[in-house]
Scaffold this motif. Structure first.
Motif, PDB file in Angstrom:
ATOM      1  N   PHE A  94      70.714  39.895  31.113  1.00 59.91           N
ATOM      2  CA  PHE A  94      69.303  39.969  30.740  1.00 59.91           C
ATOM      3  C   PHE A  94      69.234  40.433  29.284  1.00 59.91           C
ATOM      4  O   PHE A  94      69.584  41.574  28.970  1.00 59.91           O
ATOM      5  CB  PHE A  94      68.559  40.927  31.665  1.00 59.91           C
ATOM      6  CG  PHE A  94      68.490  40.437  33.086  1.00 59.91           C
ATOM      7  CD1 PHE A  94      67.370  39.751  33.543  1.00 59.91           C
ATOM      8  CD2 PHE A  94      69.551  40.635  33.967  1.00 59.91           C
ATOM      9  CE1 PHE A  94      67.303  39.281  34.851  1.00 59.91           C
ATOM     10  CE2 PHE A  94      69.495  40.177  35.273  1.00 59.91           C
ATOM     11  CZ  PHE A  94      68.370  39.487  35.720  1.00 59.91           C
TER      12      PHE A  94
ATOM     13  N   ASP B  29      67.372  40.728  25.357  1.00 61.30           N
ATOM     14  CA  ASP B  29      66.150  40.797  24.547  1.00 61.30           C
ATOM     15  C   ASP B  29      66.522  41.218  23.133  1.00 61.30           C
ATOM     16  O   ASP B  29      67.290  42.161  22.937  1.00 61.30           O
ATOM     17  CB  ASP B  29      65.168  41.819  25.136  1.00 61.30           C
ATOM     18  CG  ASP B  29      63.897  41.933  24.303  1.00 61.30           C
ATOM     19  OD1 ASP B  29      63.133  40.948  24.268  1.00 61.30           O
ATOM     20  OD2 ASP B  29      63.671  42.988  23.699  1.00 61.30           O
TER      21      ASP B  29
ATOM     22  N   THR C 159      66.274  35.473  29.858  1.00 65.31           N
ATOM     23  CA  THR C 159      65.356  36.002  28.856  1.00 65.31           C
ATOM     24  C   THR C 159      63.921  35.873  29.354  1.00 65.31           C
ATOM     25  O   THR C 159      63.664  35.293  30.410  1.00 65.31           O
ATOM     26  CB  THR C 159      65.483  35.249  27.513  1.00 65.31           C
ATOM     27  OG1 THR C 159      65.117  33.877  27.720  1.00 65.31           O
ATOM     28  CG2 THR C 159      66.900  35.317  26.979  1.00 65.31           C
TER      29      THR C 159
ATOM     30  N   THR D 136      64.559  44.841  28.995  1.00 67.94           N
ATOM     31  CA  THR D 136      65.546  44.135  29.822  1.00 67.94           C
ATOM     32  C   THR D 136      65.643  44.736  31.222  1.00 67.94           C
ATOM     33  O   THR D 136      65.901  44.015  32.187  1.00 67.94           O
ATOM     34  CB  THR D 136      66.923  44.117  29.136  1.00 67.94           C
ATOM     35  OG1 THR D 136      67.294  45.447  28.758  1.00 67.94           O
ATOM     36  CG2 THR D 136      66.889  43.238  27.901  1.00 67.94           C
TER      37      THR D 136
END
Length: 478
Positions: free
Chosen positions: A284, A286, A353, A461
């Motif tokens: 995940f 960011d 994302t 995240t």
């Protein structure tokens, strides 16, 4: 002097919503002023920065004494204009220069720079000056910083005389209409023209003029605009319960369904299709970026996104969660960021994302900047999926109000996590916080800003992990 004044800013507001300007001037006590947002403050500061570089450039020109800045034109009927820069010509005429922090000339709503210049030209003319040429000074999109900023390379002087003068008759009429409206002691306050615009383009006073619009309405439908919106408005159909499914698009239908069933609309097959393409471990990801009119790092250009931070939560198939993060402590090209990310992301597994267009654009840009990392970064793009897509058609709660922003989804599906009360709680605040951090001389204040930046990006995240686990739980429960 006239009772009502019309500035350039007022005029642009009039073009977007006439009644909103009337309310602001006649009933300021009920006008929803709103806050001067962090982003608006940033834009204003950048405008002054660009003007400073124009001043640096002009002072070395042979005719530098012919230029002046922030000249004011006022007219008897109430026009007020402040010229960013003007040049006194030998024949008695003047040239006007509008200075902008954009990388091109903007000629559409919500802020039409040509109309800006047309208003300035008319005000100057009515104040007794003869305007010869009109320029829009903007940033050169092809400029790349190399050492000290070169004002000559940074700036573009676009001669827009023909286009601006072609708008003068139309602008004269609009100015007359604006002044006439402002001279009205009372107007019909039952609605405003923003009814025919999507929610994103509503004026600040939309709620005042249109109090009967329900909280969840046709304006909750994404991408509803044009003729279809105008027809709904003309028929007085604002409530979602008045809209038939076959009247709206596939992406709009789930919002109508969720409203009508008074429960979240869930398409388990859609969610299963999303989950079915994933490969563990799940990364995940960011990024936080700094966007500035004036490039702060060699090798970058005006209004270019500079990645300075990432947060990465890694969800393993057995449920374990790891966290890796990076935050630059000085302005630099993001090679160290890429190297840190490369060390944290394995060769296998999906990258998750929220709004993958943004992260993929950064990966592509960094791949171009660092050819030796291009395969890794383009590989991330190939592996990236967008969790936001689930909340377009797979799980839609009317409390999202038509939005798929993580700030709207998280409080509904994972209410125990929140951005409320954070020192840094959004992307613009993160930009401002990083700028302050890298300049801060006090170690304690710098450390506090660093902690706040890390906490914010980490929550982005972590929120994705928890939201993913929520939708995964829906599938398991079925």
């Amino acid at each position: 002097m006239p009772d009502e004044m019309l500035s350039k800013t007022d005029f642009i507001q009039y073009l977007n919503c006439p009644k909103s300007l009337w309310l602001k001037q006649h009933k300021p006590d009920v006008y929803p002023q709103g806050e001067f947002s962090d982003f608006a403050q940033k834009l204003a500061a950048e405008g002054y920065q660009v003007e400073e570089y124009v001043r640096q450039l002009v002072k070395d020109w042979p005719d530098a004494e012919s230029y002046s800045f922030q000249g004011v034109f006022e007219t008897g009927e109430g026009l007020h204009a402040r010229a960013d820069m003007l040049r006194e010509n030998e024949d008695g005429t003047i040239d006007l220069f509008e200075i902008k922090s954009s990388t091109s000339v903007k000629d559409g709503k919500p802020h039409n720079q040509l109309k800006d210049a047309a208003f300035q030209t008319i005000a100057a003319t009515r104040a007794g000056r003869d305007v010869r040429n009109i320029f829009i000074v903007h940033l050169n999109k092809d400029y790349v910083r190399d050492g000290e900023i070169d004002p000559g390379g940074l700036l573009t002087f676009a001669d827009e005389t023909i286009r601006v003068k072609g708008l003068l008759d139309e602008t004269e009429r609009e100015i007359a209409e604006a002044l006439s409206l402002l001279n009205e002691a009372a107007i019909d306050e039952s609605s405003c023209t923003c009814l025919n615009l999507s929610r994103l383009h509503h004026c600040d006073s939309f709620g005042y003029f249109n109090p009967g619009i329900p909280e969840y309405s046709i304006y909750s439908l994404p991408r509803l605009s044009g003729r279809k919106l105008e027809n709904f408005v003309a028929e007085g159909r604002f409530g979602l319960d008045q809209i038939e499914l076959d009247e709206v698009s596939r992406l709009q239908q789930p919002i109508v369904r969720a409203h009508n069933i008074e429960n979240p609309y869930v398409d388990l097959a859609d969610i299963e299709n999303f989950i079915g393409v994933l490969a563990y471990p799940l990364y995940f990801l960011d990024y936080e970026t700094y966007l500035s009119a004036i490039p702060i790092v060699d090798g970058t250009g005006p209004q270019q996104q500079l990645s300075f931070q990432f947060s990465l939560h890694v969800l393993h198939e057995d449920g374990r969660v790891d966290h890796v993060e990076y935050l630059a402590d000085r302005p630099e090209l993001p090679r160290p960021l890429v190297e840190a990310l490369e060390g944290a992301v394995g060769a296998n597994g999906s990258v998750v994302t929220w709004n993958k267009t943004f992260e993929n654009a950064r990966n592509n840009e960094m791949g171009q900047a660092f050819p030796d990392k291009k395969d890794f970064l383009l590989g991330l793009i190939d592996r990236t999926v967008d969790l936001m897509d689930v909340f377009k058609t797979g799980y839609v709660d009317i409390r999202f109000n038509g939005s798929t922003s993580i700030k709207k989804v998280l409080p509904v599906v994972v209410p125990e996590l929140s951005y409320e009360g954070m020192e840094i709680g959004d992307g613009t605040a993160a930009m401002d916080g990083w700028k302050k951090m890298i300049k801060e001389a006090d170690p304690e204040k710098q450390a506090r800003l660093r902690r706040a930046l890390l906490e914010y990006c980490k929550l982005d995240t972590l929120a994705m992990v928890r939201i993913f686990q929520f939708v995964e739980g829906l599938v398991r429960a079925s």
